[in-house]
Design a protein around this motif. Sequence first.
Motif, mmCIF file in Angstrom:
data_model
loop_
_atom_site.group_PDB
_atom_site.id
_atom_site.type_symbol
_atom_site.label_atom_id
_atom_site.label_comp_id
_atom_site.label_asym_id
_atom_site.label_seq_id
_atom_site.Cartn_x
_atom_site.Cartn_y
_atom_site.Cartn_z
ATOM 1 N N SER A 244 -13.999 -66.022 -5.096
ATOM 2 C CA SER A 244 -13.222 -65.230 -6.039
ATOM 3 C C SER A 244 -13.411 -63.757 -5.733
ATOM 4 O O SER A 244 -14.448 -63.345 -5.198
ATOM 5 C CB SER A 244 -13.664 -65.523 -7.482
ATOM 6 N N GLN B 55 -12.164 -61.653 -8.332
ATOM 7 C CA GLN B 55 -11.766 -61.167 -9.650
ATOM 8 C C GLN B 55 -12.744 -60.111 -10.153
ATOM 9 O O GLN B 55 -13.963 -60.290 -10.087
ATOM 10 C CB GLN B 55 -11.697 -62.331 -10.640
ATOM 11 N N GLN C 248 -7.772 -64.904 -10.022
ATOM 12 C CA GLN C 248 -9.088 -65.446 -10.366
ATOM 13 C C GLN C 248 -9.819 -66.075 -9.189
ATOM 14 O O GLN C 248 -11.043 -66.152 -9.195
ATOM 15 C CB GLN C 248 -8.954 -66.517 -11.466
ATOM 16 N N SER C 249 -9.073 -66.553 -8.197
ATOM 17 C CA SER C 249 -9.727 -67.369 -7.177
ATOM 18 C C SER C 249 -9.121 -67.141 -5.802
ATOM 19 O O SER C 249 -7.929 -66.827 -5.674
ATOM 20 C CB SER C 249 -9.602 -68.850 -7.561
#
Length: 346
Positions: A133, A135, A237-238
Motif C-alpha cells: 500500500s 496510502q 488504498q492498495s
Amino acid sequence: MKKFYVIFTIFYLLYAGAIAVYLLQLEPGYVPEMYKGTASDPAQFMTAGEIKEAYHLQLIEYFTYFLSTPLDLLILILIMAFSVKIRNKAINIAKKSRWQLAYYYTVLTIAMTLLYLPLDLFFYHLNLRYELSSQSFLSWSIDFAIGFALELVLGFLFLLFLYWLIAKQPKKWWLTMAFLSLSFNILILFLAPVVFMPLFNDYQPIQNQELKAEIQELAKESGIPNAKILEMNMSKQSNGINAFVTGIGSNKMIVLGDTAIENMTTEEIKFVIAHEIGHYKLNHIYNSLILAFILSFLFGYGTYKIYHVPLKNSGIIGAWKNKLILQRCRCFSCRSSSLQCLFHRL
C-alpha cells in the motif's frame, strides 16, 4: 477474575511460542519437487531477495492469524467485565431508554475500537513496509473514521429496533429478528454498491472499451449480461491487484481495480473476472445469506433460552433473581419488570 487473566495470559504466551516455533520451521520459497522449474515456482519470476521478503511477510501474517482468535476471546471477556458498569452509568446519566442505549453502545463501540486500534495500525504500517500500500496516513484515517461512523450508526439503529422488538414480542422476538435480519442483509447487499462503497472509493464506467467488450462477452456467457462494468481507484488504498462482482438485482456490477488494468493483460483480467463470476454461478452470495439467517435464528433462540432458564429461589442465585423480579426496570427496552431486560441479566 485477576487469577483468570493471569492463567489466560500464561497459556496465551505458551500458545504464541508454540506457533512461532512451528512457523520458523517453514522453508523460505519452498516448492514441492514436482513443481520446481514450473510456472508455480516463485524462483521463475521472483528474485532471491523478493522471496525472502515474501517469506517474512508470510510469517507475520500467519502468526497474527493464529493469535487473533484467542485474542478476540480475551477482548470479549474484558468487555463483558466492564459491560455492567457501562450499563449502570447509562442508567444514571439518561432517563429515556433510547439515550441509555445510545450511551451504552457508543462507549462499548469506542472501547472495542481503541482495543483493536494498535492492531489496525500495525497492519497499516506492515502494508507500507512491504509496499502493498502507498496510502497516506490521513487517507487511511479518513477511511477508518468513515467505517467507524457507519458501524456506530447502523449498529445503534439495529439495537434500538432489537430492544423495541423484545419489548413488543418478549417470547417471539428471536424468530422475527431472524427473518428481519435476512431482509436487512439483502437490503445492505443491494445498497452497498451505490451507497456504502462510494464512501471509500471512486467508481466510474471502465474507460478501456476493448477490455469492456471482452468482459461483457464473458459476463454474457456466464449468465449475467446486464451487470454494470466499473473500475475503481483501488490504488488509493492498495498496490494489490483485484477485481470483484458485487450487488444483487439492478445493482449487480463487475468492478475492476485500476491496479489490475495497469498491470495485467486482458487475458489475465478475464481469468480473475471469471473466478469472481464463479461465485455468482455457484450461488455463494445466496448461500451466505441463508447461512447468516440460520446463524441469526440459532443465536437469537439460544439467547432467548439462556435468559429464560428457570432458577431456584434458594441460595445466592435465587436471591439474585428475586431482586431482579422485584426491581422496576428503567433501562433500554423494558417497560415493566426486569424479567424482559437482557441487561439486568448480565
